[in-house]
Motif scaffolding. Structure first.
Motif: not given
Length: 645
Positions: A228, A249, A254, A549, A552-554
């Motif tokens: 991260q 990306e 993230s 993103r 903090g997520l994908i």
């Protein structure tokens, strides 16, 4: 309320006192052996036991009196070291005259006291700091990966910290308390060349933002790949944020952001890290605002804002309050919305006189009465039904609010002698496929018609400001995406090919105020439509992916994106101008002028009055037919069929 106190002689304090007493004894003996070792070691036994007992008793008494046991070993700090040094100094100074009274210092070397002080301070502080290092895993970091097998596995998320400031330093220290945070900072990137290669709390500054790809590659080769990226700065240029996101990306990482400095104590909790706002990513180059002209227009004047409790209206009210109007009149039909903005203005600009009016723009007599009573000089009309699906499901309300409400306010403004009225419009009014867009276009035409009729008898100037979606407004898709993210997904989009124009609320409102200055220029006719330069349109699916993103997520892994189909009345893309509205430049950056399509004021009133009667009688078919006669580009057949079904 009854309070409970932990007794001093708790088991932890007993252990601490016993430890310090043992260290005092060891330091006394060791100091003598270091000073008298070798040929003079025979003198030690005579000085050993009486002196050691006396020294231990003195030390324990001093340590207790100096409140040395109020601290906790797990949080041992430099302040604790300073306290220990002071206590050791006081203990030695008290011990010296006592030893003189007992032994006259016969055979006792004076320099042993200095050695004793150094040993005592080291033996007291050392175990405390070592205990903290062990608790916080710092000892593992110091020893390096080669000795990692000696320590429990570290399940924290490895992160790359971007930017080194006070926020970052506090966060970095917090992450070194393993039980407090799920994060482990494995490297730092910062553009300051003085930090390059330095270590901060044991973590290396491996390069600048320009070296992100190289840093990530090196971390992967070392076996500590970052999972991260965490930004520490409160603000970064949008271009830089976009570049960082592109790298994230590419590497499947993230992103998140540290909270403000005042709230950083909570930042170690994973849920307390802030997502990067989409506004920071999609922001554009700052457009210069002629604030001196806005001040000259508003300062000292009475200003009315309708829809003051909404997203656009409330931001307008805040900006207007900041330029010191003579009186700020807030009007909204929502009691809660009106109360909230009233409280905001009271806190932000307590010196500004404000009047809160709970009223509905659809109520013509009330609006006329209020404008005759309070005589506002400038009117900003933001009240509207903005949601396309809501307007499609409530067509009579949409007509009554967006068209009839605008007519009521415009007529009342003219009759009360207001200086100007600014109507907030939307790009959905161009070639409308929705009822919301058609009603806003009808409102544009009505204001244009009244502007064409402006005269010395009715000098009120009318102007319309048209723009696209505003990030974070009640009609925007962004709040919906945020709610869906907070709920764990999925994020729903209508069509992968849908594009929209976006700007921030602050930018839109600033340009609205600037356009109002342009509209007061005698060089521009009353009734003009000003169009804000929205830049390049954005694909909605790309915005959804970026928001995932930035939280903090994908995308696709943590949060899915689902296509639900276009809602009734929606278009894949929006337009800012009609084909015959040739845009013209204005002296102000970011503001264009649409060539007007004149409509006679008498015809505009006739259409508005007819639509009001048909909406009041709930005659949908005739109402839609009448609306199409006014807005020729609008095709109401789809809406009529949906209600017939």
């Amino acid at each position: 309320m009854k309070q409970t106190f932990r007794p001093f002689w708790s088991h932890k304090n007993v252990i601490a006192v016993s430890h310090d007493a043992a260290m005092a004894a060891i330091s006394y003996v060791l100091a003598l052996y270091l000073r008298l070792g070798g040929s003079q070691s025979g003198q030690i036994p005579g000085l050993l036991w009486p002196g050691m007992l006396m020294f231990v008793l003195v030390c324990v008494g001093v340590f207790i009196a100096s409140k040395q046991y109020r601290g906790m070993w797990r949080y041992a700090s430099m302040q604790d070291v300073v306290t220990i040094c002071k206590s050791a100094t006081l203990a030695v100074l008290i011990f010296l005259p006592l030893l003189f009274l007992v032994t006259r210092l016969d055979g006792y070397p004076r320099s042993a006291l200095v050695i004793n002080w150094l040993l005592l301070a080291a033996l007291l502080a050392g175990p405390r700091l070592l205990y903290r290092l062990l608790r916080e895993r710092n000892i593992a970091m110091i020893l390096g990966d080669r000795w990692s097998w000696l320590f429990p596995p570290d399940h924290r998320t490895p992160v790359l910290l971007l930017g080194m400031d006070n926020n970052a330093e506090m966060f970095l220290r917090s992450t070194q308390r393993a039980e407090c945070t799920p994060y482990k900072v494995v490297a730092i990137a910062d553009d300051d060349p003085r930090l390059r290669g330095r270590y901060i709390h044991g973590v290396k500054v491996m390069g600048s933002y320009a070296h992100l790809e190289k840093i990530l590659w090196k971390l992967g080769n070392k076996g500590t790949p970052a999972q991260q990226l965490i930004l520490s700065q409160p603000y970064l240029e949008p271009d830089r944020v976009r570049n960082i996101l592109a790298i994230a990306e590419k590497h499947g990482l993230s992103m998140a952001k540290l909270p403000d400095f005042d709230h950083l104590q909570n930042a170690v909790d994973k849920n307390k890290l802030k997502p990067i706002a989409i506004e920071e990513l999609l922001g554009r180059a700052q457009i210069p605002i002629a604030w001196e002209n806005i001040h000259a227009l508003i300062r000292g004047r009475s200003v009315l804002v309708t829809g003051a409790g909404g997203s656009i209206g409330s931001e307008l009210a805040r900006c207007i309050a900041a330029v010191e109007p003579g009186c700020l009149i807030l009007l909204d039909h929502s009691e809660l919305g009106l109360y909230n903005i009233d409280q905001d203005i009271a806190a932000l600009a307590p010196q500004v006189e404000r009047i809160s009016l709970l009223a509905d723009v659809r109520d013509g007599p009330t609006i006329h009465h209020l404008l005759q009573t309070y005589q506002p000089e400038l009117i900003f009309h933001a009240a509207a039904i903005k949601h396309v699906p809501i307007a499609e499901q409530n067509p009579f309300e949409a007509v009554m609010t967006n068209l009839v409400g605008t007519r009521n306010l415009a007529d009342a403004a003219r009759e009360s002698g207001a200086l100007a009225m600014v109507m907030i419009s939307t790009d959905k009014a161009v070639n409308p496929t929705s009822l919301m867009g058609a009603t806003k276009r009808a409102a544009e035409l009505y204001c244009q018609a009244l502007g064409e009729e402006s005269s010395s008898k009715h000098p009120t100037r009318f102007m319309t400001v048209r723009f696209g979606n505003v990030l974070g407004s009640t009609g925007s898709v962004v709040p919906l995406f945020r709610k869906q993210l907070e709920a764990g997904g999925p994020i729903t989009i209508t069509d992968p090919g849908m594009v929209r124009y976006f700007m921030t609320i602050q930018e839109a409102v600033h340009l609205v105020l600037q356009a109002s200055v342009a509209g007061m220029d005698p060089a521009h006719k009353s009734g003009q439509i000003f169009v804000l330069d929205m830049g390049e349109p954005v694909r909605i699916i790309e915005m959804a992916e970026k928001m995932i993103r930035l939280s903090g997520l994908i995308p696709g892994k943590d949060i899915t994106i689902e296509t639900i189909g276009i809602c009734p009345g929606e278009k894949l893309f929006e337009e800012l101008f009609y084909h015959d509205e040739a845009p013209e430049r204005t002296p102000f950056h970011g503001i264009l002028l649409a060539k007007p399509r004149p409509l006679a004021g008498r015809a505009a009133r006739r259409h508005a009055d007819a639509l009001e009667r048909l909406a009041a009688s709930h005659d949908l078919t005739k109402m839609l037919q009448a609306l199409q006669m006014l807005v020729e580009e609008y095709d109401p057949n789809g809406l009529a069929e949906s209600f017939a079904a």
